[in-house]
Design an enzyme around this catalytic site. Structure first.
Site, PDB file in Angstrom:
ATOM      1  N   ASP A 153     -10.078  -3.610  -5.692  1.00 29.51           N
ATOM      2  CA  ASP A 153      -9.381  -2.994  -5.171  1.00 29.51           C
ATOM      3  C   ASP A 153      -8.840  -4.155  -3.663  1.00 29.51           C
ATOM      4  OD1 ASP A 153      -7.788  -1.071  -5.979  1.00 29.51           O
ATOM      5  OD2 ASP A 153      -9.343   0.723  -5.481  1.00 29.51           O
ATOM      6  N   GLY A 215      -2.020   9.420  -2.996  1.00 26.66           N
ATOM      7  CA  GLY A 215      -2.292  10.216  -3.997  1.00 26.66           C
ATOM      8  C   GLY A 215      -3.922  11.693  -2.818  1.00 26.66           C
ATOM      9  N   GLY A 217      -5.607  10.460  -2.114  1.00 27.84           N
ATOM     10  CA  GLY A 217      -6.013   8.958  -1.618  1.00 27.84           C
ATOM     11  C   GLY A 217      -4.893   8.331  -1.086  1.00 27.84           C
TER      12      GLY A 217
END
Length: 431
Positions: A153, A215, A217
């Protein structure tokens, strides 16, 4: 047949998609089936399997034998063989989402060295890296013939400007310890960039957007000419927007006051001062904060249903209701970054894009954000389109009134598909 398994391990969940790669159409791997396992650490776990290429059927069941990510992955393989008659020998690659890659700025095949490098970074992404490593280990054991590849990510933000990535601390210490802004949700942002570019019929390297992945996170990202130039998360996923159990941005000294034995305030009296361990601070700020700490629930939908959103236009209104407060805090922090990123992009913004579980499902949050950013030249939200986002099967949904202003979009982001595309296109993985 060449199959790619895309694995996305969450803190207490596991999402897996199976794709078929065609050498003559590598940019478009075909989805065959997908699965999700939730409540892994609160048995019985809920296992779902949906078939796209197999009569469009699905199954959902509670499974007592799943108690961690390793057992969840093994159960998926068992059901894959049983329900889809897939020969696992055809699975050539397993793409794993790994939140924190540290200095890795591109996907890497998992060998002993890369495995231990990711393991060392687990403390910086305590909600995710550990679970990803558990699945990676299980995949290597169960499918030794397949190539396990880590997709990070943090890699999407590799080109952050130095002044954005650097913290105002001693730089010798920072370089020695790798203390800088890394940024996260990169696979989602890469998918958003790809999808929005196609929707607007623009080359990705000409696109300027403000992207929101909201979300449990949550983060935001400013993208200029297809590159991340700023993002709300930092050294770890803790900073920036609050999440379901994360505090988001706070005064760094708050944790010492929070844990002080002094009833009213932090004291420097050694007799009552308390040494705060890193693990304790991380536990409080990662797992015992966020919306849940404010309201008692991590479900933003429930919070929104109970919140009074009628007075959002009044910036000075006060509320004692915890749900209204949680909603307003989330809105305030989003607008803080949206305004900053609009400036960073010099007002040259093609679209503001909502994604993630909350971003894609909360019409109320989108409406509130839309009303606030309209003054920056963004399209006024069309209430009918906004309320029907979940009914639209398209990847991108335009929720603006189409008045020629900056777009307001919703993207049904897909991190597994992004990994499958990147894996399929990378020739070095197929030689």
């Amino acid at each position: 047949m060449s199959l790619v398994l895309a694995v996305n391990a969450g803190s207490s969940s596991l999402k897996i998609s199976l794709f078929r790669r065609s050498a003559d159409n590598a940019a478009n791997p075909a989805l065959l089936l997908s699965s999700s396992t939730s409540s892994i650490f609160a048995p019985p776990a809920r296992f779902k399997l949906s078939f796209v290429a197999f009569q469009h059927r699905s199954l959902s069941e509670e499974v007592d034998s799943i108690h961690d990510h390793e057992s969840a992955f093994k159960y998926f393989l068992h059901r894959l063989k049983e329900e889809a008659s897939v020969d696992t020998i055809d699975i050539k690659h397993i793409a794993h989402r790994v939140v924190h890659g540290g200095d890795y700025i591109s996907p890497v095949v998992i060998f002993e060295e890369s495995y231990h490098h990711i393991k060392k970074l687990s403390d910086l992404a305590p909600l995710h890296n550990g679970s990803a490593l558990s699945v990676i280990s299980s995949a290597i054991k169960a499918l030794p013939h397949a190539k396990s590849i880590a997709f990070f990510d943090s890699a999407f933000h590799k080109d952050l400007p130095t002044h954005v990535a650097t913290y105002a601390i001693n730089q010798q210490v920072a370089h020695e310890k790798g203390l800088k802004r890394y940024g996260f949700h990169g696979l989602s942002y890469a998918f958003i960039l790809r999808a929005v570019a196609a929707h607007l019929n623009k080359a990705p390297d000409t696109l300027n957007i403000i992207a929101l992945h909201i979300g449990s996170g949550a983060s935001m990202c400013a993208i200029r000419n297809g590159q991340s130039i700023d993002t709300s998360m930092g050294l770890t996923p803790l900073s920036g927007l609050p999440g379901a159990t994360r505090a988001g941005d706070i005064d760094a000294s708050l944790i010492f006051h929070y844990t002080s034995r002094s009833p009213a305030h932090m004291s420097h009296d050694p007799s009552i001062s308390k040494e705060v361990k890193v693990t304790e601070a991380e536990d409080i700020l990662n797992f015992k904060s966020g919306w849940k700490a404010l309201t008692g629930t991590a479900d933003f939908k429930e919070i929104t249903e109970k919140a009074d959103t009628s007075a959002l236009s009044d910036p000075m209104s006060r509320t004692a209701d915890p749900n209204t407060l949680a909603f307003r805090i989330m809105l305030d922090r989003i607008l803080h970054f949206a305004g900053a990123y609009h400036l960073a992009l010099h007002g040259n913004v093609d679209a503001l894009v909502f994604a993630g579980g909350v971003g894609e499902r909360s019409a109320e949050l989108r409406r509130a954000v839309g009303e606030a950013v309209a003054c920056l030249g963004f399209a006024v939200i069309d209430e009918t389109k906004n309320s029907q986002v979940n009914d639209d099967e398209g990847i991108i949904v335009d929720i603006g009134k189409g008045d020629g202003r900056k777009r307001m979009l919703v993207c049904h982001t897909d991190e597994q598909l992004e990994m499958a595309i990147e894996c399929s296109l990378a020739r070095e993985f197929w030689v």
